[in-house]
Design an enzyme around this catalytic site. Structure first.
Site, PDB file in Angstrom:
ATOM      1  N   ASP A  33     -15.973  36.932  13.762  1.00  0.00           N
ATOM      2  CA  ASP A  33     -16.507  37.256  15.079  1.00  0.00           C
ATOM      3  C   ASP A  33     -15.453  36.995  16.151  1.00  0.00           C
ATOM      4  O   ASP A  33     -14.356  36.518  15.866  1.00  0.00           O
ATOM      5  CB  ASP A  33     -17.810  36.496  15.355  1.00  0.00           C
ATOM      6  CG  ASP A  33     -17.661  34.988  15.269  1.00  0.00           C
ATOM      7  OD1 ASP A  33     -18.566  34.347  14.725  1.00  0.00           O
ATOM      8  OD2 ASP A  33     -16.645  34.455  15.770  1.00  0.00           O
ATOM      9  N   LYS A  43     -19.886  39.823  18.460  1.00  0.00           N
ATOM     10  CA  LYS A  43     -20.795  40.275  19.515  1.00  0.00           C
ATOM     11  C   LYS A  43     -20.354  39.661  20.828  1.00  0.00           C
ATOM     12  O   LYS A  43     -20.046  38.470  20.898  1.00  0.00           O
ATOM     13  CB  LYS A  43     -22.232  39.871  19.198  1.00  0.00           C
ATOM     14  CG  LYS A  43     -22.755  40.443  17.882  1.00  0.00           C
ATOM     15  CD  LYS A  43     -24.089  39.840  17.507  1.00  0.00           C
ATOM     16  CE  LYS A  43     -24.580  40.407  16.186  1.00  0.00           C
ATOM     17  NZ  LYS A  43     -23.663  40.101  15.070  1.00  0.00           N
TER      18      LYS A  43
END
Length: 471
Positions: free
Chosen positions: A247, A269
């Site tokens: 991530d 995200k």
């Protein structure tokens, strides 16, 4: 990177050494170990070099140096105490694009000799790029103590078995996984102990085991940012991975520790940006593992603390994929420690509470009365966008508006910023704080000024720019 590490094959290649004293002697010994064809130009030789010349281990020209001597050699080494001669050698070699080393004169070197740990055919080279030779030597001594003297036998055995393995294990991934098992198992320990016969038997037994068709998923916590906070088990996992799904919170220094030929895929995200939906991430992990790959899901902080790691492993379990979990240092522990803010302290906080400010709209509201209690530290992840609401609710439910607070941005990274103030100022403090940021509420924050060790700080009064440069 000032120098590119290379290993040169010098076997039967001509190497020119100018100088015949003790300085040259040290370099020539290494060159002969590498089976180079050593040519020495010097008016006289040290006794040790004279003996080597008599035994025809090297050739000797008792002449002065001339530029033409550089024409037909692979490397050039100037090992004299004559600065003018060393300059001439460097100029001649450089003009002919020959790699040249002038001993103890880094400015006149196009290559340098590293400190070497020799477990041939396994070699470890350490260099400080000429900046700190003593440091290189100390590191070499430490590595010498760590590596068994018989370690080279592992590499020799691997070389012997490589072609045979290609007929049994047809894919590169299968062969790599085999060697990872072998080099970390019984074969390695037996070979290092000198029991070659039993070691070879252990290797054959490992080869006869059926290759698994399904891979596995390893959920790894990368820590809050500083690569030094990655756990040893986490490092081992990312060094074994075929593919790493990471991530945005995983920092570049951590990603650089991943095995070089592993595939890196970002599934992070970020607020306001296109991101991979969670169900697609789950599917990608499962599909890669079903293809027989060792899959690492690399998450910032700890994967089980506001990281949705459990959701991903639930998908793995439902698909029948084996998995492991490697915990990581969570942001609330790492960032506060680097900011000099203890989560608990006998005088200020007997408990610490971790909450997320990024909660689902349909989820149950916080128990604000519980969160507003004194004598506890509140660490709020992903809370900057809700800072105004958090501040108002805590004050409304009894927390003193002058309670110390901190906003720690990019915790444990080189550009970490710590901004302090009071609870009533929290919205202002968090408004333009660089992301990711952790909010800390509690009396322990007042210890920051005394215990801060990693970076400078800023207060609410001085915080009037979009980004505060705290370096």
């Amino acid at each position: 990177m000032d120098y590119l590490p290379l290993f040169a094959e010098l076997k039967q290649r001509p190497v020119l050494v100018i100088g015949g004293g003790e300085i040259a002697e040290r370099k020539i010994k290494f060159l002969l170990r590498a089976q180079a064809q050593v040519q020495v130009v010097a008016e006289t030789l040290s006794p040790a070099l004279a003996d080597l010349a008599a035994r025809q281990a090297l050739s000797w020209r008792a002449t002065e140096f001339s530029d033409s001597l550089v024409d037909d050699v692979f490397l050039v080494i100037a090992a004299t105490e004559d600065d003018a001669l060393n300059q001439r050698v460097f100029a001649a070699a450089n003009a002919r694009y020959r790699l040249v080393n002038v001993v103890d004169n880094q400015a006149l070197c196009s290559f340098v000799f590293p400190s070497i740990v020799d477990r041939s055919p396994l070699l470890v080279a350490i260099s400080s790029s000429g900046k700190a030779p003593v440091l290189s030597r100390i590191l070499r001594e430490k590595i010498e103590a760590l590596l068994p003297t018989n370690l080279g036998r592992l590499a020799e055995s691997a070389s012997y078995w490589r072609n045979h393995l290609k007929t049994r294990l047809t894919t590169t991934e299968a062969r790599r996984r085999f060697w990872e098992r072998v080099f970390t198992g019984r074969f390695a320990s037996l070979m290092v102990a000198g029991n070659s016969a039993e070691a070879e038997k252990a290797l054959q037994d490992e080869l006869d085991k059926p290759e698994r068709e399904t891979g596995e998923i390893i959920l790894v916590g990368a820590g809050p940012g500083d690569a030094g906070l990655l756990t040893l088990r986490g490092l081992q996992a990312i060094q074994q991975a075929d593919v790493v799904f990471h991530d945005h919170l995983v920092t570049q220094p951590v990603l650089e520790l991943v095995r070089r030929d592993a595939e890196l895929i970002c599934v992070g995200k970020r607020a306001g940006e296109h991101s991979v939906p969670q169900h697609e991430t789950n599917q990608l992990l499962v599909e890669a593992a079903k293809a027989g790959k060792t899959v690492v899901r690399l998450k910032g902080g700890d994967p089980f603390i506001f990281g949705r790691g459990a959701e991903e492993l639930q998908a793995a379990a439902e698909a029948g994929i084996p998995f492991q979990v490697v915990p990581g240092v969570t942001a609330a522990a790492g960032a506060t420690a680097y900011a000099g803010i203890p989560l608990t302290h006998r005088d200020y906080a007997q408990s610490a509470v971790f909450v997320t400010g990024h909660y689902k709209p349909d989820s149950a509201p916080f128990d604000w009365s519980l969160l507003a209690k004194s004598q506890q530290t509140l660490a709020i992840y992903m809370g900057t966008m809700k800072a105004a609401e958090i501040s108002a609710q805590l004050i409304a439910h009894g927390r003193d508006s002058d309670t110390p607070v901190a906003v720690i941005s990019r915790g444990t990274r080189d550009d970490q910023q710590t901004i302090t103030g009071t609870l009533q100022q929290l919205e202002h403090l968090a408004k333009d704080a660089p992301m990711p940021a952790l909010l800390v509420v509690g009396e322990v924050v007042q210890l920051h000024q005394q215990l801060a060790w990693f970076q400078h700080t800023s207060s609410a009064e001085g915080f009037n720019a979009s980004v505060v440069n705290l370096a």
